[in-house]
Design a protein around this motif. Structure first.
Motif, PDB file in Angstrom:
ATOM      1  N   ALA A  33       0.842  -1.192   0.000  1.00  0.00           N
ATOM      2  CA  ALA A  33       0.000   0.000   0.000  1.00  0.00           C
ATOM      3  C   ALA A  33       0.885   1.252   0.000  1.00  0.00           C
ATOM      4  CB  ALA A  33      -0.928  -0.005   1.217  1.00  0.00           C
ATOM      5  N   ASP A  34       2.010   1.194   0.703  1.00  0.00           N
ATOM      6  CA  ASP A  34       2.969   2.297   0.666  1.00  0.00           C
ATOM      7  C   ASP A  34       3.544   2.462  -0.740  1.00  0.00           C
ATOM      8  OD1 ASP A  34       2.594   2.700   3.368  1.00  0.00           O
ATOM      9  OD2 ASP A  34       4.414   1.620   3.970  1.00  0.00           O
ATOM     10  N   LEU A  35       3.793   1.344  -1.421  1.00  0.00           N
ATOM     11  CA  LEU A  35       4.307   1.417  -2.791  1.00  0.00           C
ATOM     12  C   LEU A  35       3.299   2.089  -3.714  1.00  0.00           C
ATOM     13  CD1 LEU A  35       6.362   0.753  -4.985  1.00  0.00           C
ATOM     14  CD2 LEU A  35       5.365  -1.539  -5.143  1.00  0.00           C
ATOM     15  N   ASP A  36       2.026   1.851  -3.485  1.00  0.00           N
ATOM     16  CA  ASP A  36       0.988   2.498  -4.289  1.00  0.00           C
ATOM     17  C   ASP A  36       1.120   4.015  -4.186  1.00  0.00           C
ATOM     18  OD1 ASP A  36      -1.227   2.325  -6.019  1.00  0.00           O
ATOM     19  OD2 ASP A  36      -2.622   2.638  -4.367  1.00  0.00           O
ATOM     20  N   GLU A  37       1.376   4.501  -2.988  1.00  0.00           N
ATOM     21  CA  GLU A  37       1.559   5.939  -2.771  1.00  0.00           C
ATOM     22  C   GLU A  37       2.794   6.440  -3.505  1.00  0.00           C
ATOM     23  OE1 GLU A  37       0.683   9.710  -1.131  1.00  0.00           O
ATOM     24  OE2 GLU A  37      -0.498   7.854  -1.060  1.00  0.00           O
ATOM     25  N   VAL A  38       3.885   5.701  -3.416  1.00  0.00           N
ATOM     26  CA  VAL A  38       5.136   6.109  -4.053  1.00  0.00           C
ATOM     27  C   VAL A  38       4.995   6.160  -5.576  1.00  0.00           C
ATOM     28  CG1 VAL A  38       7.517   5.367  -4.521  1.00  0.00           C
ATOM     29  CG2 VAL A  38       6.633   5.336  -2.182  1.00  0.00           C
ATOM     30  N   LEU A  39       4.376   5.143  -6.161  1.00  0.00           N
ATOM     31  CA  LEU A  39       4.238   5.114  -7.616  1.00  0.00           C
ATOM     32  C   LEU A  39       3.262   6.176  -8.108  1.00  0.00           C
ATOM     33  CD1 LEU A  39       4.161   1.259  -8.277  1.00  0.00           C
ATOM     34  CD2 LEU A  39       6.037   2.842  -8.748  1.00  0.00           C
ATOM     35  N   GLY A  40       2.320   6.566  -7.259  1.00  0.00           N
ATOM     36  CA  GLY A  40       1.341   7.573  -7.674  1.00  0.00           C
ATOM     37  C   GLY A  40       1.876   8.988  -7.663  1.00  0.00           C
ATOM     38  N   THR A  41       2.701   9.289  -6.677  1.00  0.00           N
ATOM     39  CA  THR A  41       3.149  10.683  -6.523  1.00  0.00           C
ATOM     40  C   THR A  41       4.641  10.808  -6.318  1.00  0.00           C
ATOM     41  OG1 THR A  41       2.819  10.622  -4.118  1.00  0.00           O
ATOM     42  CG2 THR A  41       0.933  11.296  -5.452  1.00  0.00           C
ATOM     43  N   GLY A  42       5.332   9.691  -6.169  1.00  0.00           N
ATOM     44  CA  GLY A  42       6.724   9.751  -5.763  1.00  0.00           C
ATOM     45  C   GLY A  42       7.706   9.835  -6.896  1.00  0.00           C
ATOM     46  N   THR A  43       8.965   9.915  -6.510  1.00  0.00           N
ATOM     47  CA  THR A  43      10.070  10.009  -7.447  1.00  0.00           C
ATOM     48  C   THR A  43      10.866   8.704  -7.430  1.00  0.00           C
ATOM     49  OG1 THR A  43      11.593  10.842  -5.776  1.00  0.00           O
ATOM     50  CG2 THR A  43      10.241  12.471  -6.961  1.00  0.00           C
ATOM     51  N   ARG A  44      11.828   8.649  -8.322  1.00  0.00           N
ATOM     52  CA  ARG A  44      12.735   7.498  -8.346  1.00  0.00           C
ATOM     53  C   ARG A  44      13.417   7.321  -6.985  1.00  0.00           C
ATOM     54  NH1 ARG A  44      16.417   4.656 -11.910  1.00  0.00           N
ATOM     55  NH2 ARG A  44      18.330   4.258 -10.736  1.00  0.00           N
ATOM     56  N   ALA A  45      13.849   8.436  -6.381  1.00  0.00           N
ATOM     57  CA  ALA A  45      14.525   8.366  -5.079  1.00  0.00           C
ATOM     58  C   ALA A  45      13.592   7.792  -4.014  1.00  0.00           C
ATOM     59  CB  ALA A  45      15.012   9.746  -4.659  1.00  0.00           C
ATOM     60  N   GLU A  46      12.319   8.154  -4.072  1.00  0.00           N
ATOM     61  CA  GLU A  46      11.362   7.625  -3.105  1.00  0.00           C
ATOM     62  C   GLU A  46      11.118   6.131  -3.347  1.00  0.00           C
ATOM     63  OE1 GLU A  46       8.361  11.123  -1.800  1.00  0.00           O
ATOM     64  OE2 GLU A  46       8.487  10.734  -3.960  1.00  0.00           O
ATOM     65  N   PHE A  47      11.169   5.711  -4.608  1.00  0.00           N
ATOM     66  CA  PHE A  47      11.033   4.288  -4.904  1.00  0.00           C
ATOM     67  C   PHE A  47      12.219   3.514  -4.322  1.00  0.00           C
ATOM     68  CE2 PHE A  47      11.635   0.511  -7.571  1.00  0.00           C
ATOM     69  CZ  PHE A  47      10.376  -0.056  -7.496  1.00  0.00           C
ATOM     70  N   THR A  48      13.418   4.067  -4.443  1.00  0.00           N
ATOM     71  CA  THR A  48      14.596   3.422  -3.862  1.00  0.00           C
ATOM     72  C   THR A  48      14.450   3.321  -2.350  1.00  0.00           C
ATOM     73  OG1 THR A  48      15.979   4.326  -5.635  1.00  0.00           O
ATOM     74  CG2 THR A  48      17.114   3.512  -3.685  1.00  0.00           C
ATOM     75  N   ALA A  49      13.948   4.372  -1.729  1.00  0.00           N
ATOM     76  CA  ALA A  49      13.722   4.341  -0.279  1.00  0.00           C
ATOM     77  C   ALA A  49      12.695   3.268   0.076  1.00  0.00           C
ATOM     78  CB  ALA A  49      13.263   5.706   0.209  1.00  0.00           C
ATOM     79  N   TRP A  50      11.653   3.114  -0.767  1.00  0.00           N
ATOM     80  CA  TRP A  50      10.670   2.064  -0.514  1.00  0.00           C
ATOM     81  C   TRP A  50      11.318   0.685  -0.608  1.00  0.00           C
ATOM     82  CZ3 TRP A  50       9.154  -2.144  -3.359  1.00  0.00           C
ATOM     83  CH2 TRP A  50       8.088  -2.877  -2.817  1.00  0.00           C
ATOM     84  N   LEU A  51      12.190   0.481  -1.588  1.00  0.00           N
ATOM     85  CA  LEU A  51      12.870  -0.801  -1.721  1.00  0.00           C
ATOM     86  C   LEU A  51      13.686  -1.120  -0.475  1.00  0.00           C
ATOM     87  CD1 LEU A  51      14.094  -0.799  -5.428  1.00  0.00           C
ATOM     88  CD2 LEU A  51      12.630  -2.518  -4.365  1.00  0.00           C
ATOM     89  N   ARG A  52      14.355  -0.112   0.073  1.00  0.00           N
ATOM     90  CA  ARG A  52      15.128  -0.355   1.295  1.00  0.00           C
ATOM     91  C   ARG A  52      14.201  -0.762   2.439  1.00  0.00           C
ATOM     92  NH1 ARG A  52      18.369   4.375  -0.606  1.00  0.00           N
ATOM     93  NH2 ARG A  52      20.282   3.482  -1.456  1.00  0.00           N
ATOM     94  N   HIS A  53      13.041  -0.132   2.506  1.00  0.00           N
ATOM     95  CA  HIS A  53      12.072  -0.511   3.543  1.00  0.00           C
ATOM     96  C   HIS A  53      11.572  -1.932   3.313  1.00  0.00           C
ATOM     97  CE1 HIS A  53       8.838  -0.425   6.392  1.00  0.00           C
ATOM     98  NE2 HIS A  53       7.932  -0.538   5.454  1.00  0.00           N
ATOM     99  N   ALA A  54      11.340  -2.309   2.049  1.00  0.00           N
ATOM    100  CA  ALA A  54      10.889  -3.664   1.745  1.00  0.00           C
ATOM    101  C   ALA A  54      11.930  -4.696   2.170  1.00  0.00           C
ATOM    102  CB  ALA A  54      10.591  -3.797   0.244  1.00  0.00           C
ATOM    103  N   VAL A  55      13.198  -4.402   1.948  1.00  0.00           N
ATOM    104  CA  VAL A  55      14.265  -5.315   2.378  1.00  0.00           C
ATOM    105  C   VAL A  55      14.282  -5.405   3.904  1.00  0.00           C
ATOM    106  CG1 VAL A  55      16.767  -5.655   2.448  1.00  0.00           C
ATOM    107  CG2 VAL A  55      15.659  -5.017   0.298  1.00  0.00           C
ATOM    108  N   GLU A  56      14.042  -4.286   4.581  1.00  0.00           N
ATOM    109  CA  GLU A  56      13.955  -4.312   6.048  1.00  0.00           C
ATOM    110  C   GLU A  56      12.811  -5.217   6.497  1.00  0.00           C
ATOM    111  OE1 GLU A  56      13.481  -0.276   7.198  1.00  0.00           O
ATOM    112  OE2 GLU A  56      15.561   0.289   6.758  1.00  0.00           O
ATOM    113  N   TRP A  57      11.687  -5.181   5.762  1.00  0.00           N
ATOM    114  CA  TRP A  57      10.556  -6.060   6.107  1.00  0.00           C
ATOM    115  C   TRP A  57      10.964  -7.526   5.976  1.00  0.00           C
ATOM    116  CZ3 TRP A  57       7.864  -9.962   3.789  1.00  0.00           C
ATOM    117  CH2 TRP A  57       6.662 -10.344   4.395  1.00  0.00           C
ATOM    118  N   PHE A  58      11.681  -7.859   4.898  1.00  0.00           N
ATOM    119  CA  PHE A  58      12.162  -9.234   4.749  1.00  0.00           C
ATOM    120  C   PHE A  58      13.105  -9.599   5.890  1.00  0.00           C
ATOM    121  CE2 PHE A  58      10.910  -8.800   0.209  1.00  0.00           C
ATOM    122  CZ  PHE A  58      10.170  -9.963   0.093  1.00  0.00           C
TER     123      PHE A  58
END
Length: 211
Positions: free
Chosen positions: A81-106
């Motif tokens: 759901a956070d990724l939905d927000e990033v892809l809707g309004t975010g930038t490439r840098a915000e997508f990278t930050a989301w990926l780091r959070h996803a790895v933290e979740w794993f």
């Protein structure tokens, strides 16, 4: 909370038993593997009967499903759901930050990942549960799906499924098995190169890639 809304002692005891069954099942699955653990092992450790187990869960596949849904600090659905927000309004840098959070979740859930894989491989009745869990993730991304349009919704869902699969396998091979050496690279940046454009509808890529 009024007296009528407050859980009764019996309800509290049932919830404590359910929590104990979940926590014990998770611990045993991690220690021994999914196939090696029986329902009797779980109930014996908790000190309850099989009948009590079946009041809460339909079997081992169900308890593993509930472990993922109820014991994770953050459910995977909320991560996407956070990724939905990033892809809707975010930038490439915000997508990278989301990926780091996803790895933290794993990382937070790394102990249960091999158990999940084992159950998918060995337990036919668990496979629909696993498929449903993956399907929940694009369903948590309505704005992303809307951008792809009704005619391409299946493709959009497949792309999210492939993202989930690659992130899981990347994390497993890198952090769990140690068979993938990232050396001095930043995996999140490399994954962004692959996935930021791949999740954008073709007509949006030229305008969004430079952001």
């Amino acid at each position: 909370m009024t007296d009528s809304e407050r859980p009764t002692l019996r309800q509290q005891q049932k919830q404590r038993t359910r929590t104990a069954l979940l926590e014990t099942a998770r611990r045993l699955f991690v220690e021994r593997g999914y196939a090696a653990v029986t329902i009797d092992d779980i109930t014996s450790d908790v000190g309850c009967s099989r009948a009590t187990f079946y009041l809460h869960f339909s079997g081992k596949p169900d308890v593993l499903r509930r472990i993922s849904a109820e014991t994770a600090q953050q459910r995977a659905v909320s991560v996407y759901a956070d990724l939905d927000e990033v892809l809707g309004t975010g930038t490439r840098a915000e997508f990278t930050a989301w990926l780091r959070h996803a790895v933290e979740w794993f990382e937070e859930n790394r102990d249960i990942l091999p158990v999940w894989d084992e159950a998918v491989a060995l337990e036919p009745s668990f496979r629909p549960i696993a498929a449903e869990a993956v399907a929940e993730l694009p369903a948590a991304m309505p704005r992303y799906l809307q951008r792809w349009g009704e005619a391409r919704s299946d493709e959009a869902r497949l792309r999210v499924g492939l993202l989930v699969t690659q992130l899981e396998r990347f994390f497993t091979r890198w952090a769990v098995q140690g068979t993938l050496d990232v050396a001095d690279t930043d995996p999140a940046e490399t994954l962004t190169d692959i996935w930021f454009p791949a999740l954008l509808p073709p007509e949006a890529r030229h305008s969004d890639l430079g952001r």
